[in-house]
Motif scaffolding. Sequence first.
Motif, PDB file in Angstrom:
ATOM      1  N   ASP A 157      42.564  45.166  43.959  1.00 43.37           N
ATOM      2  CA  ASP A 157      43.659  44.714  44.820  1.00 43.37           C
ATOM      3  C   ASP A 157      44.995  45.392  44.518  1.00 43.37           C
TER       4      ASP A 157
ATOM      5  N   VAL B 207      51.588  42.768  30.216  1.00 43.59           N
ATOM      6  CA  VAL B 207      52.219  44.082  30.154  1.00 43.59           C
ATOM      7  C   VAL B 207      53.614  43.965  30.764  1.00 43.59           C
TER       8      VAL B 207
ATOM      9  N   ASP C 192      45.217  40.695  29.552  1.00 42.68           N
ATOM     10  CA  ASP C 192      45.483  39.801  30.680  1.00 42.68           C
ATOM     11  C   ASP C 192      46.590  38.840  30.302  1.00 42.68           C
ATOM     12  N   GLU C 193      47.435  38.559  31.293  1.00 42.31           N
ATOM     13  CA  GLU C 193      48.643  37.804  30.967  1.00 42.31           C
ATOM     14  C   GLU C 193      48.379  36.327  30.723  1.00 42.31           C
TER      15      GLU C 193
ATOM     16  N   ALA D 267      37.608  34.555  46.032  1.00 40.83           N
ATOM     17  CA  ALA D 267      36.468  35.279  46.607  1.00 40.83           C
ATOM     18  C   ALA D 267      35.184  34.486  46.413  1.00 40.83           C
ATOM     19  N   ILE D 268      34.352  34.442  47.451  1.00 44.89           N
ATOM     20  CA  ILE D 268      33.065  33.764  47.318  1.00 44.89           C
ATOM     21  C   ILE D 268      31.889  34.638  47.739  1.00 44.89           C
ATOM     22  N   CYS D 269      32.101  35.593  48.645  1.00 45.47           N
ATOM     23  CA  CYS D 269      30.971  36.349  49.201  1.00 45.47           C
ATOM     24  C   CYS D 269      30.834  37.686  48.472  1.00 45.47           C
TER      25      CYS D 269
ATOM     26  N   GLY E 154      44.614  43.592  33.336  1.00 43.87           N
ATOM     27  CA  GLY E 154      44.107  42.593  34.279  1.00 43.87           C
ATOM     28  C   GLY E 154      42.631  42.318  34.075  1.00 43.87           C
TER      29      GLY E 154
ATOM     30  N   VAL F 213      37.611  42.931  38.929  1.00 47.67           N
ATOM     31  CA  VAL F 213      37.581  44.398  38.932  1.00 47.67           C
ATOM     32  C   VAL F 213      37.848  44.951  37.531  1.00 47.67           C
TER      33      VAL F 213
ATOM     34  N   GLY G 231      37.516  42.720  50.118  1.00 43.71           N
ATOM     35  CA  GLY G 231      38.489  42.871  49.040  1.00 43.71           C
ATOM     36  C   GLY G 231      37.817  43.029  47.684  1.00 43.71           C
ATOM     37  N   GLY G 232      37.243  41.955  47.211  1.00 46.03           N
ATOM     38  CA  GLY G 232      36.589  41.986  45.907  1.00 46.03           C
ATOM     39  C   GLY G 232      35.443  42.983  45.872  1.00 46.03           C
ATOM     40  N   ASN G 233      34.653  43.012  46.937  1.00 47.55           N
ATOM     41  CA  ASN G 233      33.522  43.946  46.963  1.00 47.55           C
ATOM     42  C   ASN G 233      33.996  45.392  46.931  1.00 47.55           C
TER      43      ASN G 233
ATOM     44  N   GLN H 224      34.683  32.668  42.588  1.00 44.50           N
ATOM     45  CA  GLN H 224      35.233  33.733  41.741  1.00 44.50           C
ATOM     46  C   GLN H 224      35.360  33.294  40.283  1.00 44.50           C
TER      47      GLN H 224
HETATM   48  C1  LIG Z   1      41.155  33.062  50.048  1.00 44.60           C
HETATM   49  C2  LIG Z   1      40.553  34.346  49.606  1.00 44.60           C
HETATM   50  C3  LIG Z   1      39.214  34.579  49.849  1.00 44.60           C
HETATM   51  C4  LIG Z   1      38.628  35.764  49.458  1.00 44.60           C
HETATM   52  N1  LIG Z   1      37.299  35.948  49.690  1.00 44.60           N
HETATM   53  C5  LIG Z   1      36.704  37.070  49.276  1.00 44.60           C
HETATM   54  C6  LIG Z   1      35.303  37.227  49.407  1.00 44.60           C
HETATM   55  O1  LIG Z   1      34.602  36.331  49.871  1.00 44.60           O
HETATM   56  N2  LIG Z   1      34.742  38.386  48.969  1.00 44.60           N
HETATM   57  C7  LIG Z   1      35.496  39.373  48.401  1.00 44.60           C
HETATM   58  O2  LIG Z   1      34.928  40.394  48.024  1.00 44.60           O
HETATM   59  N3  LIG Z   1      36.823  39.243  48.236  1.00 44.60           N
HETATM   60  C8  LIG Z   1      37.438  38.109  48.653  1.00 44.60           C
HETATM   61  N4  LIG Z   1      38.778  37.940  48.416  1.00 44.60           N
HETATM   62  C9  LIG Z   1      39.531  39.000  47.724  1.00 44.60           C
HETATM   63  C10 LIG Z   1      39.317  38.936  46.201  1.00 44.60           C
HETATM   64  O3  LIG Z   1      39.678  37.673  45.700  1.00 44.60           O
HETATM   65  C11 LIG Z   1      40.154  40.011  45.528  1.00 44.60           C
HETATM   66  O4  LIG Z   1      39.901  41.241  46.164  1.00 44.60           O
HETATM   67  C12 LIG Z   1      39.816  40.141  44.036  1.00 44.60           C
HETATM   68  O5  LIG Z   1      40.214  39.012  43.319  1.00 44.60           O
HETATM   69  C13 LIG Z   1      40.498  41.359  43.440  1.00 44.60           C
HETATM   70  O6  LIG Z   1      40.184  41.444  42.095  1.00 44.60           O
HETATM   71  P1  LIG Z   1      41.128  42.202  41.079  1.00 44.60           P
HETATM   72  O7  LIG Z   1      40.400  42.127  39.784  1.00 44.60           O
HETATM   73  O8  LIG Z   1      41.522  43.506  41.649  1.00 44.60           O
HETATM   74  O9  LIG Z   1      42.477  41.345  41.026  1.00 44.60           O
HETATM   75  P2  LIG Z   1      42.734  39.830  40.592  1.00 44.60           P
HETATM   76  O10 LIG Z   1      41.512  39.011  40.760  1.00 44.60           O
HETATM   77  O11 LIG Z   1      43.951  39.409  41.304  1.00 44.60           O
HETATM   78  O12 LIG Z   1      43.032  39.913  39.026  1.00 44.60           O
HETATM   79  C14 LIG Z   1      44.242  40.467  38.538  1.00 44.60           C
HETATM   80  C15 LIG Z   1      44.396  40.062  37.086  1.00 44.60           C
HETATM   81  O13 LIG Z   1      45.517  40.750  36.528  1.00 44.60           O
HETATM   82  C16 LIG Z   1      46.206  39.888  35.665  1.00 44.60           C
HETATM   83  N5  LIG Z   1      47.593  40.381  35.534  1.00 44.60           N
HETATM   84  C17 LIG Z   1      48.528  40.451  36.501  1.00 44.60           C
HETATM   85  N6  LIG Z   1      49.669  40.956  35.999  1.00 44.60           N
HETATM   86  C18 LIG Z   1      49.457  41.239  34.690  1.00 44.60           C
HETATM   87  C19 LIG Z   1      50.256  41.787  33.645  1.00 44.60           C
HETATM   88  N7  LIG Z   1      51.521  42.161  33.832  1.00 44.60           N
HETATM   89  N8  LIG Z   1      49.711  41.942  32.427  1.00 44.60           N
HETATM   90  C20 LIG Z   1      48.432  41.566  32.200  1.00 44.60           C
HETATM   91  N9  LIG Z   1      47.634  41.048  33.166  1.00 44.60           N
HETATM   92  C21 LIG Z   1      48.137  40.885  34.388  1.00 44.60           C
HETATM   93  C22 LIG Z   1      46.076  38.528  36.315  1.00 44.60           C
HETATM   94  O14 LIG Z   1      46.219  37.482  35.381  1.00 44.60           O
HETATM   95  C23 LIG Z   1      44.657  38.577  36.884  1.00 44.60           C
HETATM   96  O15 LIG Z   1      43.714  38.073  35.975  1.00 44.60           O
HETATM   97  C24 LIG Z   1      39.396  36.751  48.821  1.00 44.60           C
HETATM   98  C25 LIG Z   1      40.744  36.519  48.545  1.00 44.60           C
HETATM   99  C26 LIG Z   1      41.313  35.329  48.928  1.00 44.60           C
HETATM  100  C27 LIG Z   1      42.746  35.096  48.611  1.00 44.60           C
END
Ligand SMILES: Cc1cc2nc3c(=O)[nH]c(=O)nc-3n(C[C@H](O)[C@H](O)[C@H](O)COP(=O)(O)OP(=O)(O)OC[C@H]3O[C@@H](n4cnc5c(N)ncnc54)[C@H](O)[C@@H]3O)c2cc1C
Lengths: 87, 549
Positions: free
Chosen positions: B299, B142, B45-46, B56-58, B22, B26, B311-313, B116
Amino acid sequence: MTGETMTREPGATARLRRDNGFSGGADGVYESLIRAHRGLGDDDSAALNARLVLILAHEVGDPEVVAAAITLARGSLHRAGSAPDEV
Amino acid sequence: MTPPPRPVPPGAAGRRPVVVIGAGPVGLTCAIDLASRGIPVTVLDEDDTVATGSRAICWAKRTLEIWDRLGIGQRMVDKGVTWSAGRVFRGDRELYRFDLLPESGHRRPAFVNLQQYYVEEYLIDRARDFPELIDLRWNHAVTGLDQDGQGVSLTVATPEGERVVEAEWVLAADGARSPTRTRMGLPFPGQRFEERFLIADVRMSADFPAERLFWFAPTFHAGQSALLHRQPDDVFRIDFQLGPDADPELERTPERVMPRIRAIVGEETPVSLEWCSVYAFRCARLARFVHGRVVFVGDSAHVVSPFGARGGNGGIQDADNLCWKLALVLQGAAPESLIATYDEERGRAADENILNSSRTTTFMTPKTRAERHFRDGVLDLAAEAPFARLLLNAGRLSRPCSLAGLSLQTPDPSPPPDGLRPGDPCADAPVVDAAGRAGWLLDRLGGPFTLLVFADGVPDPGRLAGLAPGLAVVVVTAGAGAHGPPGVAVLHDAEGLAARRYGAAPGTAFLIRPDAHVAARFAGLEPARIADALARAGGRPDASVGRAA
Ligand SMILES: Cc1cc2nc3c(=O)[nH]c(=O)nc-3n(C[C@H](O)[C@H](O)[C@H](O)COP(=O)(O)OP(=O)(O)OC[C@H]3O[C@@H](n4cnc5c(N)ncnc54)[C@H](O)[C@@H]3O)c2cc1C
């Protein structure tokens, strides 16, 4: 504090504390109040609140503070915008 | 077990040290952090696009500080919209304004807002600065996973067909719907909220301030609340609370969305809808984040509702917490059990984030008359009574979690009333280096384990030398112009803010972890205690001098 007499206006609520009376745990206090009402109907909720007020008034331990709290609470009833939101 | 070899170049025969599934914020942060510590990483990444919509924006101060350590913080801040203040309204009436960072002397603000897709783009650019260490593979999904005690075998669908990739460690950063979690059959228990929210990004020139604006019972929207944030490029994020019965398909159509936006900005302002979606939120987490050699981050490990930007933070702090531990284990400098402390420490943080974001959601969505009376009572009292503002919950914004009392930290027998305690994240402060250049204390912390020593002048080099191999030393002096022995950075605490924020007297020392948390505090330079604390913080409590003596 000493020698201060209770004035009704404008500082009827001046006796109320202005610091953080929740020891930093305001959200936890709010949550425990909400939880206390889980599963209760409206009547039981109102009855629970009345009992809570009685207990807390006693815990406050100062009739003048209780009077100030009543003034603040009454004054805030039916404030503009406080009608229940349409659901 | 023989220690794993020192970093091998990517693609070499045998297992890759770390594969990240991914390339979201993160996963990418993990890759850069590991590379900054010399560990080769493969990222799969897929697909081959950054996040669609702005999601995410903040991004919080602590996240920016982590990205500073990884060399990408400034770009985020330059592009982002900086803010520290928020306002809470009831209808048209402002109840109060709050400031999340009401003091100066910090390099980073409380928050920047940045879409984001920009965050991911900048992280990808930064990852490309490590061509020898980071192998980024797009369109690599994967599809299978198998592990024994020594490593993990992944099946990967690539444009060239199916491949098997062997790894010593796998970081599952594959998002809220984590296929890895599903594949491993791991339950994801939590709480689902019925309430629906419309989240829209609109481009317009409007003069809303760079502040978080939150309305209860807004006059422009029939729902219970609305939230507005400014983003770069004249884009605004608007959240509308719709209630539990809203029809998600219908509500995301432009015919429904545009009138809601028009109600805020009027008919004249030109507006274009960039993106919108209707959400219902949940809070959930894995019971454990470490499963053999597969570690869940971001996440995939935990999700929260977005009120509070946790979440993102939270996920970026997972990366910050895990990567130095993994690097030490892979370099043979720490036992594998150190990874279990990632679960301990970030599990606490996830619980804290879930608790805060569920409480906010509860406040925003009263479900019974009793709940509504409490909520409305708080709102009615808030303008006049300061205590009610403490109860009013329009979002508890992301802050780093304290790791106090957890196993890597050395308890402090006599903590000062003010100041940092073992487990706290390090505070920033302005400092001046020996060459007279102004800078920031946090730039000198994080990376290796560091001993941070407060002093009037520079301590006798003999007392600093040989405290422990591999331990960096930073001395913060009350007086200007001091020089240290070779290898010791000397910083002048020109405004006295460092000493004040750390609660330090001359002689006080802190052991700082590679993720810029305090591991231990010492009243003076006591080599045996420092060595013990270092051993403990590195996951080798038995190696401590105290025990051996
Ligand atoms: C409307 C909204 C507003 C938000 N606002 C905020 C905010 O303001 N501040 C904040 O901190 N957080 C915010 N969040 C939360 C934040 O977006 C997430 O916590 C963050 O994106 C998590 O990051 P991640 O890298 O864990 O996962 P993701 O960003 O979901 O990335 C996962 C990655 O894994 C890849 N993947 C999935 N399955 C596979 C596979 N089988 N093989 C290979 N790759 C794969 C996907 O393509 C993707 O690129 C918000 C969320 C939403 C929905």
